[in-house]
Scaffold this active site. Sequence first.
Site, PDB file in Angstrom:
ATOM      1  N   HIS A   1      47.735   1.855  17.258  1.00  0.00           N
ATOM      2  CA  HIS A   1      49.173   1.686  16.996  1.00  0.00           C
ATOM      3  C   HIS A   1      49.591   2.549  15.804  1.00  0.00           C
ATOM      4  CE1 HIS A   1      48.327  -2.399  18.864  1.00  0.00           C
ATOM      5  NE2 HIS A   1      49.355  -1.995  19.575  1.00  0.00           N
TER       6      HIS A   1
ATOM      7  N   ASP B   1      47.235   2.194  28.367  1.00  0.00           N
ATOM      8  CA  ASP B   1      47.893   1.394  29.402  1.00  0.00           C
ATOM      9  C   ASP B   1      48.572   2.360  30.372  1.00  0.00           C
ATOM     10  OD1 ASP B   1      47.629  -1.509  28.369  1.00  0.00           O
ATOM     11  OD2 ASP B   1      48.256  -0.370  26.620  1.00  0.00           O
TER      12      ASP B   1
HETATM   13  O1  PAF Z   1      51.733  -2.474  25.483  1.00  0.00           O
HETATM   14  C1  PAF Z   1      52.189  -3.506  24.947  1.00  0.00           C
HETATM   15  O2  PAF Z   1      51.869  -3.846  23.812  1.00  0.00           O
HETATM   16  C2  PAF Z   1      53.183  -4.360  25.717  1.00  0.00           C
HETATM   17  O3  PAF Z   1      52.888  -4.395  27.069  1.00  0.00           O
HETATM   18  C3  PAF Z   1      54.654  -3.950  25.491  1.00  0.00           C
HETATM   19  C4  PAF Z   1      54.939  -2.550  25.990  1.00  0.00           C
HETATM   20  C5  PAF Z   1      54.984  -4.030  24.018  1.00  0.00           C
HETATM   21  C6  PAF Z   1      55.588  -4.903  26.240  1.00  0.00           C
HETATM   22  O4  PAF Z   1      55.431  -6.217  25.825  1.00  0.00           O
END
Ligand code: PAF
Length: 298
Positions: free
Chosen positions: A52, A163
Amino acid sequence: MSQSDKPKPSPNPNALIVVNAPEEMQRSARNLSREGKSIGFVPTMGALHAGHQSVIERARKENDIVVVSIYVNPTQFGPGEDFLSYPRTFEADEELCEEAGANIIFSPENLYDPGSRAFVEVGELGDVLCGISRPSHFRGVATVVAKLLNIVRPDRAYFGKKDAQQLVVIRTLVRDLYLGCDVVGCEIVREPDGLAMSSRNRYLSPAERRQALAISKALEYCKYRVADGEHDAMKLMEGMAEILQQQPNLEIDYVALVNADTLEDLRTLEGDVLVAIAAKVGATRLIDNVQFRDLPPA
Ligand code: PAF
């Protein structure tokens, strides 16, 4: 000089602020846009890690203002999944956001009023791969991302490539609903030994952590075989499955070789290809992938 006569320190315009109310976030976003500021948006469910952090840092470089949302979205968890136990680590997340240069954390308490009925359907894109074992997952993701994008109104929204199916769903959502922002895919960040970073890695015991490495190893094997000229999807899939099956606590959900945009199965690797694995290691479900661009026909 009395306390009240002392000059007040001027507020730091770059200080990180936390906004909870969706209406307040939407108002601030509108004001920022009116001032001509570009907004980069990093939606998250918290439990932030170095993956992140690198996404937030990228958004920092490319925008005037960076908004990070932290919201554990209930509608993307199925029955029996880890919604209640999903790690909630707000203080550490706040520190990471500050260090990475975010300006606003949007942390709503709830985005689903009792009367809310509107959901976003994503058709067959949500029914394949992870959608098979998590049937309502992508409907929940698409719905919450549509809400978040309507609130934050970013110029650019950033999502991790780990993802991969989620990224395909979100690109489709943004295009089909004219949500008017650029969707930016960010590279997977890995631990030094290759394990893809994930908020769920913290669930793994040391033994499971070792076994989980088979996932990135299987993908490395695939990369190596493809570089060596192997384009037969079945052979590659079998090779990867063999590596995964050596781990006693690892249960394969899928090993898939699909078109990277349509998610349709491939027999022969060609064009833009997504090789994706989902597996449970102990009780923890992990995903990872590699992508190939513009592979020539075999
Ligand atoms: O990838 C994630 O953390 C979640 O799926 C998201 C995109 C924030 C949606 O809740």
